[in-house]
Enzyme design. Sequence first.
Site, PDB file in Angstrom:
ATOM      1  CE  LYS A  97      -4.122  -1.814   2.015  1.00 37.79           C
ATOM      2  NZ  LYS A  97      -5.255  -1.404   1.011  1.00 37.79           N
ATOM      3  CG  HIS A 140     -12.666  -0.833   5.956  1.00 39.30           C
ATOM      4  ND1 HIS A 140     -13.117  -1.230   7.423  1.00 39.30           N
ATOM      5  CD2 HIS A 140     -12.546  -1.767   5.142  1.00 39.30           C
ATOM      6  CE1 HIS A 140     -13.056  -2.697   7.060  1.00 39.30           C
ATOM      7  NE2 HIS A 140     -12.770  -2.869   5.943  1.00 39.30           N
TER       8      HIS A 140
END
Length: 365
Positions: A97, A140
């Site tokens: 990431k 999320h």
Amino acid sequence: MGVSKIGILGAGTMGSGIAIASAARGIAVTLYDVTESQLAKAKGEAATFFGRAVDKGRMSAADSDAAQARVATSGALQDLAEADLLIEAVFEDFDLKARTLEALSPVARPDALIATNTSCLKVSDLAQHVAAPERFLGLHYFSPAQINPLVEVVRGDATGDATIAEALAFCEATGKKPLLCKDHFGFAVNRFFCPYTNEASRCVDDGLGTPVQIDRVAQEALGVAAGPFFVQNIIKPRINLHAVRNLKPLGPFYAPADYLTKAGEAEESFDLGTDPGPDPTRDRPIAERLLGATFLPVLEELDEDVAGPGDIDMGAEVALRFGRQPCELMDSLGRAEVERLVRPLAERYGVALPESLARVGSLRG
């Protein structure tokens, strides 16, 4: 500013789901991936999703065609340069990431929002790899993202108020239910969902029951639509193991169970087998372990002000389909009973009883 065009990095399960959910609500999407076959698969999934919507009478053929047309794919990062919002949705690995965000930062417009779809990693740690951390936050999505309505909106240490406001507006415009929470490992929902599923595996390790028996007990104790092993077989034990491991900084209570570790590392599903049926003597200890392992992390995150009781319960209901939400259930059981359930785990793993235990009985007001 408003968000009318987004770029998504990663065309896997989460990236394609976010693309479908956004395109369905009129947002133009550019889906980026380094693998051409993955992009083709994502386009196929969008076509299947919108085609089924037509078959079920939820969408006209014209609207389906328009939604599919809003999903573009690309193997070139530069094609994301005009996006109002960029969402990183690569595999849940910090280094991957971080590298992705570093590559993205020079491409993004100076006023564009950048979000990570991490489920457990700290947003503030990832923000160190973004050029403008005040424009960076966590979004999320819960799986399947094209259906599940919950999105945790995570404020990092440097995230600006305007960024949060724009992100909340985007979630609402795309039909999602935003849950604003503080940046901490696991955020509001996975903070207790991961330990709950992990404790189910510990019950197997300790010989308390089989997966199918534990699933049934969980359905009875927490009113869940499906038990922890059934759910993990959908999301894959490998994925859940990785999420549990990302909670390691929180202490030994969060360490993965052997049964989960073996299934996850072997990339296998859990063998549910046949349920022998209710047995109060055997079922009660399982129920108490599952409840205690759900209540302890919820009380800890209340101590840390990650989210409020109402929002935690909303997340449990909306994202996980808990029929009996943690804070409301604790209030109904009362402080003494909740302490009885939590204390054995606190003692076993050497953690202090959370201060929020004193509020049980009036958590929900």
